[in-house]
Design a protein around this motif. Sequence first.
Motif, PDB file in Angstrom:
ATOM      1  N   GLN A  31       0.831  -1.205   0.000  1.00  0.00           N
ATOM      2  CA  GLN A  31       0.000   0.000   0.000  1.00  0.00           C
ATOM      3  C   GLN A  31       0.861   1.249   0.000  1.00  0.00           C
ATOM      4  O   GLN A  31       0.576   2.215  -0.704  1.00  0.00           O
ATOM      5  CB  GLN A  31      -0.909   0.030   1.223  1.00  0.00           C
ATOM      6  CG  GLN A  31      -2.167  -0.770   1.081  1.00  0.00           C
ATOM      7  CD  GLN A  31      -3.102  -0.543   2.251  1.00  0.00           C
ATOM      8  OE1 GLN A  31      -2.704  -0.664   3.410  1.00  0.00           O
ATOM      9  NE2 GLN A  31      -4.341  -0.233   1.956  1.00  0.00           N
ATOM     10  N   SER A  43      -6.584   0.992  -1.766  1.00  0.00           N
ATOM     11  CA  SER A  43      -6.402  -0.461  -1.704  1.00  0.00           C
ATOM     12  C   SER A  43      -6.802  -0.953  -0.321  1.00  0.00           C
ATOM     13  O   SER A  43      -6.990  -0.176   0.605  1.00  0.00           O
ATOM     14  CB  SER A  43      -4.947  -0.831  -1.997  1.00  0.00           C
ATOM     15  OG  SER A  43      -4.077  -0.220  -1.076  1.00  0.00           O
ATOM     16  N   TYR A  59      -6.986  -3.409  -5.161  1.00  0.00           N
ATOM     17  CA  TYR A  59      -6.385  -2.113  -5.407  1.00  0.00           C
ATOM     18  C   TYR A  59      -7.056  -1.485  -6.613  1.00  0.00           C
ATOM     19  O   TYR A  59      -7.590  -2.174  -7.469  1.00  0.00           O
ATOM     20  CB  TYR A  59      -4.862  -2.176  -5.563  1.00  0.00           C
ATOM     21  CG  TYR A  59      -4.311  -3.129  -6.600  1.00  0.00           C
ATOM     22  CD1 TYR A  59      -3.956  -2.669  -7.867  1.00  0.00           C
ATOM     23  CD2 TYR A  59      -4.106  -4.469  -6.312  1.00  0.00           C
ATOM     24  CE1 TYR A  59      -3.429  -3.536  -8.805  1.00  0.00           C
ATOM     25  CE2 TYR A  59      -3.584  -5.338  -7.237  1.00  0.00           C
ATOM     26  CZ  TYR A  59      -3.244  -4.865  -8.500  1.00  0.00           C
ATOM     27  OH  TYR A  59      -2.726  -5.720  -9.441  1.00  0.00           O
TER      28      TYR A  59
END
Length: 189
Positions: A31, A43, A59
Amino acid sequence: MSLEHPITVSVARTITPGYTRQANAWAHAGQELAREWPGYLGSGWVRTAADSDEWHMLYRFADAETLQAWEESEERRWWIESATELMEVTRVERRSGIEGWFSQPGDVNLIVPETVVPPRWKQAVSIFLPFFPLSLLANFLLHPLVQGWPLVLQVLLNICVLTPLMVYIFLPVTTRLLKPWLEAKRRDQ
């Protein structure tokens, strides 16, 4: 797939038993890498149960072009390769346009709040703002008491006094006051 719609990618991964903490750290790292990427919209991940080894990672990117740039990047390649011992990919789905907004039977809805990490220069500014005046004040007040001490002991005392003040009082106040500025989304470059 249309180039003008956001694209959500759903990846089902089976985590190797006993590696849940490592997989969690790995997902957070991904992330953080993606967060700075142009077109990144967010995400998250969810497990079907607390003890489940199957994770669904999601995501979303603004369009096919920015998604492709992320998926072909060296950063992502390094990140994916770092987890070869932790997990196995079992399914990948891509949704674009309106179909991405509707659930399929058995879908699990997940809302993961985005953690906004300010750029390092903003972090440095938010530390400097309270630290500089506090350091001046501490030096002014402590100097008469420690002027005959060796420099290393003067600095040590100064740090021992300032560190808890910064950590427990001044930084929390500063970050609360600067929160809108610190958490402002970056513009795609």
